[in-house]
Write a protein that holds these residues in place. Structure first.
Motif, short mmCIF file in Angstrom:
data_model
loop_
_atom_site.label_atom_id
_atom_site.label_comp_id
_atom_site.label_asym_id
_atom_site.label_seq_id
_atom_site.Cartn_x
_atom_site.Cartn_y
_atom_site.Cartn_z
N SER A 102 -5.38 -4.94 -1.88
CA SER A 102 -5.98 -3.78 -2.53
C SER A 102 -6.38 -2.71 -1.51
O SER A 102 -6.24 -1.52 -1.76
N LEU A 103 -6.91 -3.14 -0.37
CA LEU A 103 -7.48 -2.21 0.59
C LEU A 103 -6.47 -1.68 1.61
O LEU A 103 -6.77 -0.75 2.34
N GLN A 104 -5.29 -2.27 1.65
CA GLN A 104 -4.29 -1.86 2.65
C GLN A 104 -3.07 -1.22 1.99
O GLN A 104 -1.93 -1.56 2.29
N ASP A 105 -3.34 -0.31 1.05
CA ASP A 105 -2.25 0.40 0.38
C ASP A 105 -1.24 -0.57 -0.22
O ASP A 105 -0.02 -0.39 -0.12
N GLY A 106 -1.79 -1.64 -0.83
CA GLY A 106 -0.92 -2.64 -1.42
C GLY A 106 -0.18 -2.13 -2.65
O GLY A 106 -0.55 -1.13 -3.25
N THR A 107 0.91 -2.78 -2.99
CA THR A 107 1.67 -2.40 -4.17
C THR A 107 0.94 -2.85 -5.42
O THR A 107 0.15 -3.80 -5.41
N PHE A 108 1.25 -2.20 -6.53
CA PHE A 108 0.68 -2.62 -7.81
C PHE A 108 1.03 -4.06 -8.10
O PHE A 108 0.17 -4.87 -8.47
N SER A 109 2.31 -4.41 -7.93
CA SER A 109 2.74 -5.76 -8.27
C SER A 109 2.11 -6.81 -7.35
O SER A 109 1.82 -7.93 -7.78
N GLY A 110 1.86 -6.44 -6.08
CA GLY A 110 1.23 -7.38 -5.17
C GLY A 110 -0.18 -7.72 -5.59
O GLY A 110 -0.58 -8.90 -5.63
#
Length: 357
Positions: free
Chosen positions: A251-259
């Motif tokens: 969430s905090l590291q520009d993660g993908t929606f699906s991740g």
């Protein structure tokens, strides 16, 4: 890679794991009733967690398309709708609902384990004192997480206090759609900090719940292999804690929606699955399976022995199916095989036989 896992794939995974959790929960309740002849407070807590999980899975399924659209907008694959579009408001409502349900599922699972431990180890005054500390800590952290959900941007009213525009800022699942007051640099910093301490509180209470019974297991008069098995069963919560850490990092590291959606789905479903597993320990040995099948057969014959008029035929069959009286949970946890009369005369150190045979 905003769509590395499709919405359909996420839904398939989520509902498959939810179905597994439901089936294992049904098995848990069956084993409990077969071995104890009744249900206990931890069963009620577990029932609550499975009902909350079903509600959460429904909310996730509804919200996945919204989150996927947000990810496409963030990746500039799709043009954003106008600020007055109700899509934004609906998305925020779903995100708030999901956040609250995630906390409720995870903390109801913690409550299930804590109640289970109290029923197992209430013979120890030291354990009971530590148990109350753990309960107080768990209760307090739950309400801290729930309360902070409504105050991410200051007042709870600011969650939906829109001006004429919606702020689209990088942070969560590609972008964070926020009311205007959530978009200042200070607010974004506070939101990041909140995600971190949510993770810290969740993982910290998981560790408390995991560690609490371990010193009791160490003192049991069991073989080392049996102690190791029990410790492994009670330590399965580490898996849930790892999923929470991975979700927060994503969430905090520009993660993908699906991740983020993937780790979130795994975390809540596996938590309920893990809460179902301790009672399955009885199935891992021949003696345990034999005892359980005997008890289930006794219940079936007892039902068959009742005549259509409601009277019960007395005789050899009734004598064979009569179950011993259930007085305490500690008695229920002992594997009382009625075919071996000598077992009743054997010493019982702690009520863990049906977990360790």
């Amino acid at each position: 890679m905003y769509n590395s896992v499709s919405v359909e794939g996420l839904n398939a995974l989520l509902w498959t794991l939810t179905a597994v959790a439901l089936l294992l929960s049904v098995g848990r309740f069956t084993i409990r009733y077969a071995t104890a002849g009744r249900f206990y407070l931890d069963d009620a807590s577990h029932l609550l967690s499975i009902l909350l999980l079903i509600g959460l899975a429904s909310a996730y399924s509804t919200g996945f398309p919204y989150s996927a659209r947000i990810a496409r907008i963030s990746a500039k694959v799709e043009r954003p709708p106008p600020p007055t579009d109700p899509f934004y408001h609906k998305y925020l409502q779903l995100r708030l609902t999901v956040t609250l349900l995630v906390f409720m599922v995870l903390w109801s699972v913690k409550a299930t384990f804590l109640i289970f431990y109290r029923l197992l180890f209430d013979v120890s005054k030291t354990f009971v004192r530590l148990w109350w500390v753990a309960v107080a800590l768990t209760f307090a952290t739950f309400w801290v997480c729930i309360g902070s959900t409504f105050t991410l941007c200051g007042s709870a009213n600011d969650l939906y206090n829109f001006s004429m525009s919606i702020s689209l800022v990088p942070l969560y699942w590609g972008i964070l759609i926020s009311p205007e007051k959530c978009s200042s640099p200070q607010s974004l910093h506070d939101i990041r900090a909140t995600y971190k301490y949510w993770c810290a509180l969740n993982v910290g209470t998981d560790l408390v719940v995991i560690i609490l019974p371990l010193f009791m297991i160490y003192g049991l008069q069991l073989r080392n292999s049996q102690k190791a098995t029990l410790a492994a069963v009670f330590s399965l919560g580490f898996v849930v804690a790892i999923f929470d850490i991975l979700r927060t990092v994503e969430s905090l590291q520009d993660g993908t929606f699906s991740g983020v959606a993937l780790w979130s789905s795994l975390e809540v479903t596996v938590a309920v699955i893990v809460a179902s597993l301790p009672l399955y320990r009885v199935l891992l040995t021949t003696k345990g399976r034999k005892s359980l099948m005997t008890r289930l057969s006794m219940e079936r014959y007892k039902d068959m022995d009742t005549s259509p008029t409601g009277s019960t035929e007395r005789g050899f069959l009734e004598m064979k199916v009569t179950k011993p009286a259930v007085r305490t949970f500690r008695d229920d946890l002992e594997t009382q095989d009625t075919e071996f009369s000598k077992y009743k005369e054997a010493p019982h150190h702690l009520p863990l036989d049906h977990l360790s045979i």
